[in-house]
Motif scaffolding. Structure first.
Motif, PDB file in Angstrom:
ATOM      1  N   GLY A 222       0.676  -1.188  -0.037  1.00  0.00           N
ATOM      2  CA  GLY A 222       0.127  -0.014   0.006  1.00  0.00           C
ATOM      3  C   GLY A 222       0.781   1.147  -0.165  1.00  0.00           C
ATOM      4  N   ASP A 223       0.500   2.211  -0.737  1.00  0.00           N
ATOM      5  CA  ASP A 223       1.177   3.550  -0.924  1.00  0.00           C
ATOM      6  C   ASP A 223       0.822   4.341   0.553  1.00  0.00           C
ATOM      7  N   VAL A 224      -0.581   4.471   0.818  1.00  0.00           N
ATOM      8  CA  VAL A 224      -0.826   5.214   1.889  1.00  0.00           C
ATOM      9  C   VAL A 224      -0.790   4.425   3.336  1.00  0.00           C
ATOM     10  N   LYS A 225      -0.005   5.004   4.090  1.00  0.00           N
ATOM     11  CA  LYS A 225      -0.214   4.252   5.433  1.00  0.00           C
ATOM     12  C   LYS A 225      -0.152   5.346   6.699  1.00  0.00           C
ATOM     13  N   TYR A 226      -0.590   4.902   7.886  1.00  0.00           N
ATOM     14  CA  TYR A 226      -0.923   5.783   8.786  1.00  0.00           C
ATOM     15  C   TYR A 226      -0.090   5.450  10.017  1.00  0.00           C
ATOM     16  N   ILE A 227       0.500   6.240  10.776  1.00  0.00           N
ATOM     17  CA  ILE A 227       0.768   6.281  12.320  1.00  0.00           C
ATOM     18  C   ILE A 227      -0.465   6.540  13.359  1.00  0.00           C
ATOM     19  N   ILE A 228      -0.575   6.167  14.229  1.00  0.00           N
ATOM     20  CA  ILE A 228      -1.443   6.379  15.219  1.00  0.00           C
ATOM     21  C   ILE A 228      -0.885   6.403  16.789  1.00  0.00           C
ATOM     22  N   CYS A 229      -1.066   7.605  17.457  1.00  0.00           N
ATOM     23  CA  CYS A 229      -0.371   7.511  18.757  1.00  0.00           C
ATOM     24  C   CYS A 229      -1.790   7.283  19.567  1.00  0.00           C
ATOM     25  N   ASN A 230      -1.743   6.354  20.378  1.00  0.00           N
ATOM     26  CA  ASN A 230      -2.922   6.003  21.264  1.00  0.00           C
ATOM     27  C   ASN A 230      -2.634   6.603  22.508  1.00  0.00           C
TER      28      ASN A 230
END
Lengths: 544, 357, 171, 604
Positions: D193-201
């Motif tokens: 995938g080209d689009v990825k996310y980082i989430i800080c919980n």
């Protein structure tokens, strides 16, 4: 259907309901799919949910617009102009499928010449949609791996209906969107067995399986099969027949399961025609407006009371089975017909409907492989040539029925019933979700009948304000044919200047307003475009 | 599902080697192999959800008890669908559901077709050891067709999901949360005000009696009804529809999930538009116009009158003065016979129908 | 179909709440398809709660089914569909507060204000509610009166606090 | 009297005033204002400054002031004290002895913050800047080395190298389950995938835990730096910080930090002139504990009800908007920059075999020093409670600790030698969880304690799956009736079976762990359940329905307040006379206790 037949060689839906989901783009033109064909509406909504692009072309904000990627709210009756502009964009931007055009079609140059006049900027003025929107739609449709077209009466019920259909066929062929899953040109049939009635040649110029009455070889084949001489003269279409009856040329009619007084254009004209007949037979479930004029009324059976087959919009022949017995002396239409035919001197003796199907299969090549035994395990899509043929979900896969597909150079011609100072509004008619056709069945189904019990005319809020009317106020809608009093539903669905009325209701018969102006080829009346005038009025007295 | 990837996945289910389609769920594989796994929140028309937890299974190498309906098959998977532990877990789930369910099976129209009843029977749960707060909501009947009784609701979310995923209407949503979660319309509006299209898909997927068709109420116990599958007579889609009937009267309509263009779905007309069949307005006898009035007649009289009327016109004006209008509502066989009668029996091609309207 | 689609009756209701107030909110999040919750938060910020007309406007503006908006609004504890008191008294029910007598503090406050925990006084003066944990466990048990924290309470100091805020209110 | 501090002439005096939520609400802002004014008035701002810092840890002693370079610690500072402290500093005097921290009123004062018992075994990696820097000043953070690790990663490491480093450090998720952070990053990196996310919980929902709040409030940049490094390693271009709306200060500070970092080129397009771009957004939670669960959190960011969905597919493959997504807890991310900066080996040298590094705990309850501590993994519960926490705050005996919040378990004193690490805690039925440690003494009823946690999880159940929706409700009802003295024979077995089955069949972590407090109290304190049912007795005297309220005639002044407020009219007596509670009419609500100004009413 004449349009598609001329372009491809067959007038039926090219693809299947199930393969709409394989399209990346679905262009929906003049079809209020979710209300008129709710289950196909489900397929479209599912496709939208899965990220497929739906492009709706409709002057009215139909419910499907909520699920669509793009909505082209064109002026009523301007489909051809839009489609030509889209094709012009496709050509200009090199999005046409050259090899498809080269290998599978003919007449392309004629189309190319016509399209020169249809620059999006010019067309934009005619259809009321920006050139940018036209380009976006054209690009989306043309660059999809698979793009399907779905259309319905919003295309065919115009004086230019045949031209519009041919224009859609042009668009599909131009981009090579034919013969593969998720492509095609797909007319949706309004009633359960329109397709079957056509296949069975309830058409004045055809014999079963679209043989021609004026083709000697075709006729000879049926004369042999039926053991009688057949007329080679094309018969009258329904609308022509009404004219002929009014003129005294036609003197008797046998109407089986139809209610033209409500469903046909120009009600006054229809009533006049039917009253003028020497003899009228009506065969139906209920005492319809038409039956009330008959000399003989024959009680038929409902579809749940008889065995047989229907052919759906995707050419799928399916079994119909008796669920319950008919009430009283009501009889299946087949039994009535065979007895009358016999009395008329042409004996028919079928022990049961399966024997009729056996005969159909014998004389109709596309139904050649269809038997009740096979249908018991699921429907079959024609052409189904032999008993081992598994049916044809997609037409024109390798080649068109007629060989090469024909491009038709179609010019946009404005509707002749133009709005003017006297009749400044355009009225379009159609169906609503909870009612069917002339409401004969739906108004008698408890619960369902309560959902939408009275007719309303949809009026754009701006028009409503100008007219000074609110929801449920009464207005009189008048055309050159007649006038109807109806309650208002203020709605942002129709464009300004457009009114929408369902044709379901006998208390407010939309077809009192419509005209019999019709397409010169298909003979379909232009019900979707009628110029009318509107004025607020008092509620009519109930004895009406 | 494309042709280049037809390689089946090899599984072991309850000790038996099973082949399954790749990309499917463990539940799909079990069903395809004829192995019964109980479910309540599953409907093949909907995306996997995994809420009822009845379909928990054991999978070697996987932690805990995955739900069969949301676990994708993988090559070499070893699955156990039935043992004492699993039965115990499922029993607890059913006991929990029964602890908050109105048990009016004696008068519930869904008795006999109720998935909760079935799993309780299968697991031998006759009563719940748990007691406590229950939902108490007035049964809703604010619209003409669909009854809602949330005291029977098991919050499986099927109505919410089918309205959104299949019908695209989103009339319902799950509202509130935790123990208070129930499917409902916004602000508990009536279905009419909430934009319902009355397709009845929600009723068709409800596994219990929380959603029911008003018209079917008290028309017959499920096991007394006969059913006949046919093709819907309304629009051109040609949905496969199964009518339930008793004593020659249709009581309701449904659709099989695995057949037909509609795969279990219907529209308002298909599902609720059969009342006309038994309507008192039906014509039950032929009528002849005598002295300007239509009066009942026998079939023999009527047929003779038709033949006479047609013959008279043919004799006077020729066959082309006769027009036959067939019907898009009638069967192929009837239409075939009709045009054949007009062409061969009367001798004219003046036959048409309403295809143009 | 409701009979007032033309807006004649609707406009009356609309007038009570100036929908134009949150046009700016819609605009700010117009390009963010996932921003329903921030939109509802901003809407609640404006009205103090989420009135039905506001939820309808949110659904329209964001092209989201009303049912979905309603489902979200009823899911999260922060959203309120009923008007709230001018002063919000939040009694912390974190573990530390619980262990150190939070229940008693809550009982005393609701007794003194005459408002059960989770409810709003009829005169819309106070809303008393419990919160899961405000993360100031070192100071347990504690109560927030609007944003002002009152720490290390016991039943006596809690009663004093409640009496004081009631007095201040009546002034 | 003054104690000599090492106030070297010429050196900048820095007054670090805690402005974390706890201290701020306790009045530290006034303290800071007061001191700043004093400095301004005296015209010494060239040599003296006030830094409004994040949390120092010992919240209970707030507002906290620490004066550097001497490290002088002033607890419980108010406006008056602030004025005097400022004056003494301006005058160049030593520390004010009577304001200093003392263990007991008669013990010697302790000058430096680092020397108080609370801080003795702490080792600060995550909290290295908390209480030191002004979290609203990126210059402060940069001065302490913020974003140097990001630069190092950008300039000298490739994504695979970063992941290897994190992997080698042994860092595990600090939010609950303790999954390997390196592995999570690798899964996300390898997902197509080209689009990825980082989430800080940072949706810290556990009651009794506030480490994420303190980190985000006290040092937001280390979290952002961790996110940026994670994005670089996994190939993400966008990130979300999901933080509870109940933490307004944290929300404000992280927004500000993002703004500042973008202006400095540490975030946004072409970070530090490289090809790497990373945008960070903030989303506030709206009050749902379940949104701490990864899939529910993502549903919430997408604007939907926070209802979890089954995994797989894991977020690393199909997460936010169905794109590969790496979700790490705020504390986990706060370790990253340190690891990259100091090397995996340095990090892995702290802690035990499978639990590396440090862990931040929120030490609360009936413990003497409550607050936030960061200790090496592997110290024992006893060291934490008695060493750092100073033991029981009351004269009663310490009875148990509850570790890991509502998902964790209760450990009795006998198990206090259990080392705090993932596997060892799991063996005894608890979890590291987010790191809440609640100490309870004999006044806490363990049945009621279990009821408390259950009432929390039950109220926070999203309602999707049956075991959690109905099961936690029924568990709560059984436990509640036991605490009310209405328990029946068989209830314990029924509760135990239900607890086990709810844990085994629930869809997400919330339901799977919700029974833990019940299961561990049943395991270690079963006799308390039995007493409630069989003897109708609560040994802790905490369950009202099982207590008898009595008025001590010695202490009673006969004021009549209790009688006036008794809702059951169970109290009799005349003004200035003896009062008595009729045990038959008493509904055991405890209202009278709250109204007695003389502590004359007690429960027995």
């Amino acid at each position: 259907m004449a349009g598609l037949a001329a372009s491809f060689g067959s007038g039926a839906m090219t693809n299947s309901i199930g393969d709409l989901g394989m399209a990346d783009v679905i262009l929906v033109v003049g079809s209020n799919t979710t209300e008129a064909h709710p289950i196909i509406g489900i397929e479209l909504k599912r496709a939208a949910r899965l990220g497929k692009r739906i492009i709706v072309v409709d002057p009215r904000r139909i419910r499907l617009v909520d699920h669509a990627d793009q909505w082209l709210q064109i002026e009523a009756g301007t489909n051809v102009a839009l489609l030509n502009a889209m094709m012009r964009v496709i050509l200009d931007e090199g999005l046409a499928d050259e090899s498809f055009i080269e290998k599978r079609t003919e007449g392309f140059d004629g189309l190319r010449t016509v399209l020169a006049e249809y620059a999006p900027e010019i067309v934009s003025e005619i259809i009321g949609v920006s050139a940018q929107e036209i380009r976006a739609a054209a690009r989306a449709y043309a660059s999809a791996d698979a793009a399907a077209i779905v259309y319905c009466m919003g295309v065919t019920q115009h004086e230019s209906g045949t031209a519009q259909v041919r224009s859609l066929a042009n668009l599909a062929m131009l981009t090579g969107n034919m013969g593969r899953p998720g492509t095609g040109v797909n007319p949706l049939r309004g009633q359960n067995n329109v397709q079957g009635a056509c296949d069975m040649a309830c058409l004045p110029g055809n014999l079963p399986g679209y043989a021609r009455v004026d083709d000697d070889a075709d006729r000879a084949r049926f004369e042999k099969a039926w053991g009688t001489k057949l007329s080679s003269k094309c018969g009258l279409t329904l609308t022509e027949a009404m004219d002929a009856a009014a003129d005294g040329e036609v003197r008797a009619m046998y109407i089986m399961g139809e209610n033209p007084v409500l469903s046909d254009p120009d009600q006054a004209h229809v009533i006049e025609a039917l009253e003028k007949l020497d003899f009228l037979v009506v065969q139906d479930l209920f005492m319809t407006e038409t039956a009330a004029l008959a000399d003989v009324v024959l009680p038929g059976a409902a579809f749940v009371e008889k065995d047989g087959t229907f052919t759906n919009t995707e050419r799928r022949v399916q079994r119909v089975r008796a669920v319950v017995p008919s009430p009283g002396d009501a009889r299946s239409d087949l039994r009535i017909i065979t007895e009358i035919s016999s009395v008329l001197g042409y004996p028919m003796s079928y022990a049961d409907p399966s024997q009729v199907m056996a005969e159909i299969a014998e004389v109709t090549p596309s139904y050649g492989g269809i038997t009740y035994e096979r249908l018991d395990t699921g429907g079959l899509q024609w052409p189904c040539l032999t008993e081992t043929h598994s049916g044809t979900p997609i037409l024109h896969a390798e080649s068109f029925t007629r060989g090469r597909g024909v491009f038709a150079p179609v010019e946009y011609v404005p509707p002749s019933d133009t709005v003017d100072g006297e009749y400044p509004f355009v009225l379009t008619t159609g169906r609503e979700l909870w009612n069917f056709h002339t409401n004969t069945l739906t108004e008698r189904s408890a619960g369902l009948a309560d959902l939408n019990p009275v007719a309303h005319v949809e009026v754009n809020p701006i028009d409503a304000e100008r007219l000074g009317v609110c929801d449920d106020d009464w207005i009189e809608v008048s055309s050159r044919q007649g006038a109807v009093s109806v309650q208002v539903r203020v709605s942002d669905r129709p464009k300004r200047g457009l009114l929408f009325m369902p044709f379901h209701f006998r208390a407010a018969p939309a077809n009192r307003l419509t005209s019999t102006r019709r397409d010169p080829i298909a003979k379909i009346p232009g019900l979707k475009y009628n110029s009318v005038s509107v004025r607020p009025c008092e509620a009519p007295t109930t004895d009406g | 599902m494309n042709d280049t990837n037809p390689i089946a996945v090899q599984l072991t289910i309850d000790g038996e080697p099973i082949q399954a389609a790749p990309g499917g769920t463990v539940l799909d594989a079990c069903r395809a192999a004829g192995i019964h796994v109980p479910t309540l929140c599953h409907d093949p028309r909907l995306e996997p959800y995994g809420a009822c937890r009845l379909c928990v299974v054991e999978v070697e190498g996987m932690r805990g008890y995955p739900a069969a309906c949301t676990t994708r098959v993988a090559d070499g998977m070893v699955i156990t669908t039935e043992n004492e532990v699993l039965r115990g877990l499922r029993r607890t789930v059913v006991e929990l559901l029964l602890s908050d369910h109105k048990l009016d099976c004696l008068t519930c129209d869904n008795a006999g077709a109720c998935a909760l009843q079935d799993v309780a029977y299968e697991l031998g749960v006759s009563e719940s050891p748990f007691e406590g707060e229950r939902h108490r909501a007035a049964a809703l009947d604010e619209n003409p067709l669909i009854d809602r009784d949330y005291d029977k609701c098991i919050s499986c979310g099927r109505c919410v999901r089918i309205c959104e995923e299949v019908q695209g209407c989103s009339v319902y949503s799950s509202t509130f949360r935790g123990f208070d979660m129930l499917p409902d319309t916004p602000f508990s509006a009536s279905l009419l005000d909430a934009g319902c299209e009355f397709c009845g898909q929600c009723v068709s997927t409800c596994p219990v009696g929380a959603l029911s068709n008003r018209g079917q109420r008290f028309t017959g116990r499920v096991w007394e009804l006969q059913s006949t599958e046919t093709t819907c007579g309304y629009c051109g889609v040609g949905c496969t529809v199964t009518f339930a009937h008793k004593d020659g009267v249709i009581t309701g309509a449904s659709a099989p999930l695995d057949r037909g263009v509609n795969r279990g779905n219907l529209c308002a007309k298909g599902r609720y538009g059969h009342g006309f069949v038994a309507h008192p307005d039906r014509l039950t006898t032929p009528l002849l116009r005598r002295d300007g009035k239509l009066e009942p007649a026998s079939w023999d009289e009527a047929i003779a009158a038709v033949a006479e009327g047609i013959r008279g016109v043919v004799e006077e004006k020729g066959p082309d003065a006769i027009v036959g209008l067939a019907s898009a509502k009638c069967t192929n066989e009837e239409n075939y016979a009709f045009q054949k009668m007009i062409r061969a029996g009367v001798g004219t091609n003046n036959v048409d129908h309403c295809a143009r309207l | 179909m409701s009979a007032n689609q033309c807006g004649c009756a609707e406009s009356e209701k609309q007038r009570e709440i100036d929908v134009a107030l949150f046009d700016a909110v819609f605009e700010r999040y117009a390009d963010d398809p996932g921003a329903l919750i921030p939109v509802l938060q901003a809407t609640q910020e404006i009205f103090g709660f989420l009135p039905e007309v506001a939820l309808r406007a949110v659904a329209d503006a964001r092209d989201t089914p009303l049912s979905e908006v309603y489902g979200v609004a009823t899911f999260y504890a922060q959203f309120h569909l009923e008007p709230r008191g001018d002063t919000i008294v939040r009694v912390c029910h974190g573990t530390a507060c619980h262990v150190r007598g939070g229940d008693e503090v809550a009982a005393v406050i609701s007794d003194e204000l005459g408002i059960a925990v989770g409810e709003t006084g009829q005169d819309l003066s106070f809303t008393v509610e419990s919160v899961a944990c405000v993360g100031c466990c070192g100071l347990a048990p504690l109560v927030l009166v609007d944003d002002q924290m009152h720490a290390s309470l016991d039943s006596k100091s809690a009663r004093k606090l409640a009496k004081r805020i009631r007095r201040e209110r009546s002034r | 009297m003054t104690v000599a501090g090492n106030m070297t002439d010429g050196a900048m005096v820095t007054i670090r005033i805690c402005t974390g939520s706890g201290c701020a609400m306790n009045g530290s802002l006034v303290v800071a204002d007061r001191m700043e004014k004093a400095i301004d008035d005296a015209g010494v701002s060239a040599s003296m400054r006030v830094v409004r810092t994040g949390c120092h840890g010992l919240c209970q002693q707030g507002p906290i002031v620490v004066v550097d370079p001497s490290g002088t610690f002033y607890p419980c500072v108010n406006e008056q004290k602030a004025a005097r402290i400022a004056d003494s500093l301006i005058a160049g005097d030593g520390a004010i002895s009577e304001y200093l921290f003392r263990e007991d009123s008669d013990s010697e004062p302790i000058l430096a913050y680092k020397d108080i018992p609370f801080n003795r075994i702490q080792q600060r990696i995550v909290l290295r800047n908390c209480g030191v820097i002004d979290p609203e000043s990126i210059d402060d953070a940069v001065e302490r080395g913020a974003y140097t690790s990001l630069r190092k990663a950008l300039e000298t490491m490739d994504p695979e190298g970063i992941i290897e480093e994190i992997d080698a450090s042994g860092l595990r998720g600090r939010g609950g389950a303790g999954f390997s952070t390196g592995m999570k990053w690798r899964f996300t990196r390898n997902a197509p995938g080209d689009v990825k996310y980082i989430i800080c919980n940072a949706d810290e929902g556990d009651p009794g835990a506030f480490m994420d709040r303190s980190i985000v409030e006290g040092d937001p940049h280390t979290v952002l730096e961790g996110m940026a490094i994670a994005a670089l390693a996994t190939g993400a271009q966008e990130g979300y910080v999901y933080v509870r709306a109940e933490y307004p200060l944290a929300v404000k500070r992280v927004r500000l930090a993002i703004e500042q970092a973008r202006e400095c080129g540490f975030l946004g397009d072409r970070v530090m002139g490289s090809d790497f771009s990373f945008a960070v957004h903030v989303r506030e939670g709206a009050g749902a504990f379940v949104c701490g669960e990864e899939t529910a959190l993502m549903a919430s960011i997408e604007g939907r009800r926070g209802m979890p969905r089954p995994r797989p597919p894991f977020p690393a493959v199909s997460g936010l908007y169905a794109k590969p997504t790496c979700i790490n807890n705020a504390e986990t991310l706060a370790n990253v920059a340190w690891i990259i900066g100091n090397g995996a080996e340095a990090y892995a040298s702290i802690g035990t075999g499978t639990s590396k590094g440090t862990k931040v705990f929120a030490l609360t309850g009936m413990v003497r020093y409550t607050g936030l501590v960061e200790v090496p993994m592997g110290i024992t519960v006893r060291e934490l409670v008695f060493g750092t926490g100073g033991g029981c705050a009351t004269s009663r005996e310490c009875k148990a600790v509850q570790i890991g919040g509502p998902s964790g378990g209760c450990l009795p004193v006998e198990l206090f030698d259990t080392p705090i690490e993932y596997e060892a805690l799991a063996r005894v039925g608890a979890i590291v969880g987010s790191g809440g440690v609640v100490v309870v003494d004999e006044s806490t009823c363990m049945v009621d304690f279990a009821r408390y946690f259950l009432s929390f999880t039950q109220a926070e159940s999203c309602g999707k799956c049956v075991p959690c929706r109905v099961g936690t409700k029924r568990m709560l009802e059984i436990v509640t009736r036991i605490t009310k003295g209405e328990g029946r024979v068989g209830d314990i077995e029924l509760l135990e079976r239900l607890a086990q089955d709810v844990g085994r069949t629930s869809l997400c972590g919330l339901g799977q762990t919700a029974p833990n407090p019940v299961l561990t109290t049943l395991r270690y304190f079963r006799e308390e359940y039995e007493e409630h049912i069989n003897e109708r007795r609560c040994r802790a005297g905490a369950c009202n329905e099982l207590s008898t309220f009595v008025i001590d005639n010695e202490l009673c002044k006969g004021c009549g307040a209790c009688k006036k407020h008794c809702p059951a009219l169970a109290i009799t007596g005349e003004i200035k006379g003896m009062h008595e509670i009729d045990p038959d009419r008493c509904i055991k609500c405890g209202v009278c206790v709250g109204h007695c100004a003389f502590d004359a009413i007690s429960r027995v």
